[in-house]
Design a protein around this motif. Structure first.
Motif, PDB file in Angstrom:
ATOM      1  N   ARG A   1       0.842  -1.188   0.000  1.00 56.62           N
ATOM      2  CA  ARG A   1       0.000   0.000   0.000  1.00 56.62           C
ATOM      3  C   ARG A   1       0.879   1.240   0.000  1.00 56.62           C
ATOM      4  O   ARG A   1       1.932   1.254   0.639  1.00 56.62           O
ATOM      5  N   THR A   2       0.426   2.281  -0.684  1.00 63.14           N
ATOM      6  CA  THR A   2       1.159   3.533  -0.646  1.00 63.14           C
ATOM      7  C   THR A   2       1.010   4.154   0.734  1.00 63.14           C
ATOM      8  O   THR A   2       0.227   3.678   1.561  1.00 63.14           O
ATOM      9  N   VAL A   3       1.773   5.208   0.994  1.00 62.96           N
ATOM     10  CA  VAL A   3       1.686   5.878   2.280  1.00 62.96           C
ATOM     11  C   VAL A   3       0.232   6.269   2.562  1.00 62.96           C
ATOM     12  O   VAL A   3      -0.305   6.015   3.636  1.00 62.96           O
ATOM     13  N   ARG A   4      -0.390   6.857   1.548  1.00 62.72           N
ATOM     14  CA  ARG A   4      -1.765   7.291   1.731  1.00 62.72           C
ATOM     15  C   ARG A   4      -2.694   6.122   2.043  1.00 62.72           C
ATOM     16  O   ARG A   4      -3.529   6.191   2.944  1.00 62.72           O
ATOM     17  N   GLN A   5      -2.530   5.036   1.303  1.00 62.48           N
ATOM     18  CA  GLN A   5      -3.380   3.869   1.544  1.00 62.48           C
ATOM     19  C   GLN A   5      -3.115   3.253   2.910  1.00 62.48           C
ATOM     20  O   GLN A   5      -4.018   2.722   3.561  1.00 62.48           O
ATOM     21  N   ASN A   6      -1.854   3.313   3.344  1.00 63.27           N
ATOM     22  CA  ASN A   6      -1.538   2.810   4.679  1.00 63.27           C
ATOM     23  C   ASN A   6      -2.208   3.647   5.757  1.00 63.27           C
ATOM     24  O   ASN A   6      -2.774   3.119   6.709  1.00 63.27           O
TER      25      ASN A   6
ATOM     26  N   ARG B   1       1.996   9.145  -2.319  1.00 68.91           N
ATOM     27  CA  ARG B   1       1.999   8.051  -3.286  1.00 68.91           C
ATOM     28  C   ARG B   1       3.272   7.232  -3.230  1.00 68.91           C
ATOM     29  O   ARG B   1       3.500   6.357  -4.066  1.00 68.91           O
ATOM     30  N   ALA B   2       4.122   7.510  -2.243  1.00 67.36           N
ATOM     31  CA  ALA B   2       5.355   6.725  -2.114  1.00 67.36           C
ATOM     32  C   ALA B   2       5.051   5.352  -1.532  1.00 67.36           C
ATOM     33  O   ALA B   2       4.072   5.171  -0.811  1.00 67.36           O
ATOM     34  N   TRP B   3       5.875   4.382  -1.905  1.00 65.67           N
ATOM     35  CA  TRP B   3       5.764   3.057  -1.291  1.00 65.67           C
ATOM     36  C   TRP B   3       6.590   3.035  -0.014  1.00 65.67           C
ATOM     37  O   TRP B   3       7.596   3.740   0.079  1.00 65.67           O
ATOM     38  N   PRO B   4       6.195   2.214   0.952  1.00 63.73           N
ATOM     39  CA  PRO B   4       6.927   2.193   2.223  1.00 63.73           C
ATOM     40  C   PRO B   4       8.434   1.995   2.066  1.00 63.73           C
ATOM     41  O   PRO B   4       9.213   2.599   2.811  1.00 63.73           O
ATOM     42  N   HIS B   5       8.862   1.191   1.084  1.00 67.74           N
ATOM     43  CA  HIS B   5      10.308   0.961   0.978  1.00 67.74           C
ATOM     44  C   HIS B   5      11.063   2.191   0.504  1.00 67.74           C
ATOM     45  O   HIS B   5      12.281   2.208   0.497  1.00 67.74           O
TER      46      HIS B   5
ATOM     47  N   GLY C   1      13.451   5.637   7.880  1.00 67.07           N
ATOM     48  CA  GLY C   1      12.908   5.049   9.103  1.00 67.07           C
ATOM     49  C   GLY C   1      11.997   6.010   9.851  1.00 67.07           C
ATOM     50  O   GLY C   1      10.915   5.633  10.307  1.00 67.07           O
ATOM     51  N   GLY C   2      12.423   7.269   9.934  1.00 70.02           N
ATOM     52  CA  GLY C   2      11.625   8.257  10.654  1.00 70.02           C
ATOM     53  C   GLY C   2      10.313   8.541   9.941  1.00 70.02           C
ATOM     54  O   GLY C   2       9.266   8.681  10.570  1.00 70.02           O
ATOM     55  N   MET C   3      10.370   8.594   8.607  1.00 65.97           N
ATOM     56  CA  MET C   3       9.149   8.848   7.848  1.00 65.97           C
ATOM     57  C   MET C   3       8.176   7.686   8.006  1.00 65.97           C
ATOM     58  O   MET C   3       6.966   7.883   8.147  1.00 65.97           O
ATOM     59  N   ALA C   4       8.700   6.463   7.983  1.00 66.15           N
ATOM     60  CA  ALA C   4       7.840   5.289   8.151  1.00 66.15           C
ATOM     61  C   ALA C   4       7.158   5.344   9.518  1.00 66.15           C
ATOM     62  O   ALA C   4       5.961   5.061   9.653  1.00 66.15           O
ATOM     63  N   GLN C   5       7.926   5.749  10.532  1.00 70.46           N
ATOM     64  CA  GLN C   5       7.372   5.827  11.877  1.00 70.46           C
ATOM     65  C   GLN C   5       6.273   6.897  11.939  1.00 70.46           C
ATOM     66  O   GLN C   5       5.248   6.711  12.581  1.00 70.46           O
ATOM     67  N   ARG C   6       6.505   8.001  11.226  1.00 70.65           N
ATOM     68  CA  ARG C   6       5.485   9.054  11.217  1.00 70.65           C
ATOM     69  C   ARG C   6       4.232   8.593  10.469  1.00 70.65           C
ATOM     70  O   ARG C   6       3.115   8.914  10.868  1.00 70.65           O
ATOM     71  N   ALA C   7       4.429   7.813   9.405  1.00 71.26           N
ATOM     72  CA  ALA C   7       3.270   7.269   8.684  1.00 71.26           C
ATOM     73  C   ALA C   7       2.483   6.340   9.609  1.00 71.26           C
ATOM     74  O   ALA C   7       1.247   6.358   9.629  1.00 71.26           O
ATOM     75  N   ALA C   8       3.202   5.549  10.391  1.00 74.28           N
ATOM     76  CA  ALA C   8       2.530   4.638  11.328  1.00 74.28           C
ATOM     77  C   ALA C   8       1.758   5.436  12.374  1.00 74.28           C
ATOM     78  O   ALA C   8       0.644   5.060  12.773  1.00 74.28           O
ATOM     79  N   LEU C   9       2.341   6.548  12.804  1.00 71.03           N
ATOM     80  CA  LEU C   9       1.654   7.411  13.776  1.00 71.03           C
ATOM     81  C   LEU C   9       0.372   7.974  13.165  1.00 71.03           C
ATOM     82  O   LEU C   9      -0.695   7.972  13.795  1.00 71.03           O
TER      83      LEU C   9
END
Ligand SMILES: Nc1ncnc2c1ncn2[C@@H]1O[C@H](COP(=O)(O)OP(=O)(O)OP(=O)(O)O)[C@@H](O)[C@H]1O
Ligand SMILES: [Mg+2]
Lengths: 256, 329
Positions: A99-104, A134-138, A142-150
């Motif tokens: 899923r893209t960032v938005r979809q996540n 529209r970015a993919w998680p990969h 690391g910090g951006m992924a954590q912010r997306a999870a938040l």
């Protein structure tokens, strides 16, 4: 900035919780009788030695597992399973790679079926990920992924946010930014927060209350109210005193 | 088939790993294949055939047209990376034409000439086309049914204990059996040979799809389920929106394996029971010692297989865009 009405958090009541796991033939007691009452809107930091059962405790509160003994009440009602009001943010971002960032971020809307594109936009800009929808998680740091999870955790305004070392894997500077952000969100939205952390300073910076746990099976060792006003400075003598206090209770009296 | 290079693509960066290589070709290389094919045309036309072969003039014209097309491509800059292959192919055709049509150096009728092959396509294209359509129809139906059933079975195995309890032993008993072994039985049990062929191909493609879907789902990080569960997701969402997409890369491995197995099953079924299709055509050609027809059928078959594999790769690239990189077909 979003202008969402501050939701009030929910209150938690844990009474004599015991839990454990069977590995092969051996039973390991992990939670050894924890009783804890948390009022709506509190920010509780959970500290304890590695492997003592902090993550397990959060899983129980989230309703992902049922405790062997004891009862967990959320706003006075027994916790029977997971509920979108109680969101657990895991130790790892665990974004879905397909899923893209938005979809996540909008995952919970897909689950509930209640789409709200504006809310997704708001929360993405809130955590500073605009332009990366529209970015993919990969493709994230690391910090951006954590912010997306938040953002994914906050999107549907949980009344209780369970945070399992949410900032554990970030570099020191990103960590500071995210701590400030977390504090602001908590202030704005008024949810109840329970955060596991290994970092005493982080706990002192964010929490209204610091609970320390013993080694496995986990029991409560101390329960300290932090009555200092916010925007606490790391070199404030009161903060330093509390820090030494807590480290002592965790068994690190002689370490600096 | 020729021209299929395997290379890794980097989806984030636009730079292709081969990007720098093209530029190092000397600029004359794109101009090479045209003259080679024109030379083929000249040899075919002017050098008398060793025997009475059909269509020599037409073949010469085809060579010439190809040569001119390649020269045009070189002039417009279209022909760059493929120039070496076009040259090699042209040289190959030239060598074949000289060795067989002009010098007759290999025993006939096992080895034909290029014009023999051309003649098959000219005189028998209708039957070849029919056979191709028949094979495609049989394959498409059997493979689609088998793959979908396989994926569904794999999901059941991965997500339901009860389903696993009953189906796993059956799968273990039947799955590893080469579907070919069931061929005689199938043709006896199922009166319609077309349906029997379908069933065998479904079996051939279903087994790998089921096993790899299952293994893909079994390997899904449990944390993925927890994330959705803490947001209130139920079994349906967990299966279709979490387990299935997470297992997709593995599922495609199963689909590729199943496609290969279906090709084999298709040809065997057509040779042994279904009296139509490319396999049957080949069988017939062998029976009548019509070797050029056999080669022609082989070429059509190879085009069909590589075409279908390419289609599957396209589908995979669409569905798995989120993957960092993958094999390029
Ligand atoms: N699913 C499980 N099956 C068996 N044992 C488990 C399981 N989950 C946790 N445990 C055990 O429970 C104990 C506590 O685990 P938990 O993850 O809660 O620790 P923790 O306090 O979060 O540790 P850390 O600070 O290192 O994250 C560990 O000894 C672990 O081995
Ligand atoms: Mg933990």
């Amino acid at each position: 900035m979003v202008t969402t009405p501050a939701t009030s958090g929910l209150s938690l009541g844990l009474s004599a919780i015991r839990h454990g796991y069977t590995l092969g033939r051996d039973f390991t007691a992990v939670i050894g009788g924890v009783t804890l009452n948390i009022a709506a809107g509190e920010f509780v930091a959970l500290l304890g030695p590695s492997g003592c059962g902090k993550s397990t405790l959060l899983r129980l509160i989230a309703g992902l597992e049922a405790p062997h003994e004891g009862e967990i009440l959320a706003d006075g009602l027994p916790v029977a399973g997971p509920h979108p009001d109680r969101i657990l943010m895991f130790q790892d971002p665990t974004l879905y790679p397909w899923r893209t960032v938005r979809q996540n971020v909008s995952l919970s809307q897909d689950i509930s079926g209640k789409k709200d594109a504006a809310a997704v936009d708001d929360i993405i800009s809130l955590v500073g990920l605009s332009g990366f929808e529209r970015a993919w998680p990969h493709q994230l740091s690391g910090g951006m992924a954590q912010r997306a999870a938040l953002a994914r955790a906050l999107i549907n305004h949980p009344k209780l946010l369970l945070l399992d070392e949410p900032l554990g894997k970030l570099d020191a500077l990103t960590r500071l930014t995210m701590q400030t952000e977390l504090h602001r969100l908590w202030k704005e939205r008024g949810f109840t927060a329970v955060m596991v952390t290994h970092d005493v300073e982080e706990a002192l910076f964010l929490a209204t209350r610091i609970v320390t746990l013993s080694a496995r099976p986990a029991r409560i060792v101390s329960d300290i109210q932090v009555d200092l006003p916010f925007h606490r400075h790391r070199d404030d003598p009161q903060v330093l005193q509390l820090r030494r206090d807590i480290l002592t209770r965790l068994g690190h009296r002689d370490d600096w | 088939m020729s021209g299929t290079d395997i290379s890794l693509t980097d989806r984030i960066g636009t730079r292709h790993p081969d990007a720098g290589i093209t530029r190092r070709h000397p600029a004359i290389l794109p101009w090479l294949p045209g003259p080679v094919w024109l030379a083929d045309a000249l040899v075919t036309w002017r050098w008398p055939d060793a025997d009475d072969f059909p269509d020599t003039t037409l073949l010469a014209i085809l060579f010439a047209v190809t040569g001119i097309a390649l020269l045009t491509a070189a002039a417009t800059g279209v022909l760059t990376k493929r120039a070496p292959w076009a040259t090699a192919l042209g040289s190959g055709f030239g060598a074949w034409e000289i060795a067989q049509a002009k010098l007759l150096s290999l025993p006939r009728p096992f080895f034909g000439t290029p014009q023999d092959l051309l003649d098959v396509f000219i005189t028998d294209w209708h039957r070849l086309g029919d056979s191709l359509l028949h094979s495609l129809g049989l394959l498409a139906a059997g493979y689609t049914v088998g793959s979908l059933a396989g994926i569904a079975t794999g999901i059941g195995l991965g997500r339901s204990k009860r389903f696993r309890y009953w189906v796993h032993p059956v799968l273990r008993a039947i799955g590893p059996l080469p579907p070919v072994a069931l061929l005689p039985l199938t043709f006896v049990l199922i009166p319609s040979s077309w349906l029997a062929g379908e069933a065998l191909m479904a079996l051939a493609s279903g087994f790998p799809a089921a096993i790899l879907t299952w293994s893909g789902i079994a390997a899904v990080d449990p944390a993925y389920y927890d994330v959705a569960r803490t947001m209130g997701a139920r079994e349906r969402f967990l299966t279709l929106r979490v387990a299935l997409p997470a297992a997709m890369p593995q599922i495609f491995v199963g689909l590729f394996m199943g496609l290969g197995a279906s090709f084999a099953m298709l040809i065997i079924a057509e040779m042994l029971g279904v009296k139509a299709g490319l396999g049957f055509y080949m069988q017939w050609a062998q029976g009548w010692a019509a070797y050029p027809n056999m080669y022609a059928a082989l070429i059509v078959m190879s085009l069909m297989c590589t075409g279908l594999i390419t289609l599957l790769f396209r589908l995979r690239d669409r569905i798995l865009v989120w993957q960092k990189d993958g094999l390029k077909w």
